[in-house]
Design a protein around this motif. Structure first.
Motif, PDB file in Angstrom:
ATOM      1  N   GLU A  89       0.834  -1.211   0.000  1.00 17.03           N
ATOM      2  CA  GLU A  89       0.000   0.000   0.000  1.00 17.03           C
ATOM      3  C   GLU A  89       0.869   1.262   0.000  1.00 17.03           C
ATOM      4  O   GLU A  89       0.738   2.140   0.851  1.00 17.03           O
ATOM      5  N   SER A  90       1.817   1.309  -0.918  1.00 11.85           N
ATOM      6  CA  SER A  90       2.700   2.450  -1.190  1.00 11.85           C
ATOM      7  C   SER A  90       3.736   2.735  -0.110  1.00 11.85           C
ATOM      8  O   SER A  90       4.395   3.768  -0.153  1.00 11.85           O
ATOM      9  N   ALA A  91       3.884   1.839   0.852  1.00  8.37           N
ATOM     10  CA  ALA A  91       4.901   2.041   1.891  1.00  8.37           C
ATOM     11  C   ALA A  91       5.845   0.841   1.907  1.00  8.37           C
ATOM     12  O   ALA A  91       5.429  -0.286   1.654  1.00  8.37           O
ATOM     13  N   VAL A  92       7.110   1.119   2.208  1.00  9.70           N
ATOM     14  CA  VAL A  92       8.075   0.041   2.366  1.00  9.70           C
ATOM     15  C   VAL A  92       8.003  -0.421   3.822  1.00  9.70           C
ATOM     16  O   VAL A  92       8.152   0.377   4.747  1.00  9.70           O
ATOM     17  N   GLU A  93       7.744  -1.708   3.999  1.00  8.76           N
ATOM     18  CA  GLU A  93       7.572  -2.311   5.318  1.00  8.76           C
ATOM     19  C   GLU A  93       8.729  -3.252   5.613  1.00  8.76           C
ATOM     20  O   GLU A  93       9.302  -3.857   4.700  1.00  8.76           O
ATOM     21  N   THR A  94       9.045  -3.401   6.885  1.00 10.86           N
ATOM     22  CA  THR A  94      10.018  -4.384   7.355  1.00 10.86           C
ATOM     23  C   THR A  94       9.384  -5.103   8.535  1.00 10.86           C
ATOM     24  O   THR A  94       9.035  -4.464   9.529  1.00 10.86           O
TER      25      THR A  94
END
Length: 117
Positions: free
Chosen positions: A58-63
């Motif tokens: 959803e347009s965000a880089v997640e870790t």
């Protein structure tokens, strides 16, 4: 009558898959694995943990930390295993990746075939 030697031919490795998914807790990974084994959708499931996953969602880089579940199954059981994972998994879009087995031990593949039939 069938040729008796044909009864002892090794299974064709092309008829088997490893199928991987990930989830965000060890408890969820164990539930997914046990459910698939109990339903004979896979002969074995191995849980590796934790792994660090980096992805765009959803347009965000997640870790996030995730637990990988690697199922060993017969190709003929793939659709049922995928349906089970889609129904049971709590991710909106769970990772489900199938990789063909190109070679394998005769005894092990025979066991996978028996456990998933």
């Amino acid at each position: 009558m069938a040729d008796p030697s044909a009864l002892h031919e090794p299974p064709d490795p092309a008829g088997f898959l490893t199928v991987m998914t990930t989830t965000d807790s060890e408890d969820k990974a164990v539930r997914l694995a046990r459910g698939a084994i109990e339903a004979r959708l896979a002969a074995c499931a191995q849980i590796s943990a934790p792994v660090t996953s980096v992805f765009r969602w959803e347009s965000a880089v997640e870790t996030n930390q995730e637990w990988q579940v690697l199922f060993k199954t017969a190709d003929a059981r793939y659709e049922a295993l995928e349906a089970y994972l889609l129904e049971t998994h709590d991710y909106e879009t769970p990772e489900i990746i199938a990789t063909p087995i190109t070679r394998g031990g005769t005894g092990y593949l025979s066991w996978v075939a028996e456990e998933t039939s």
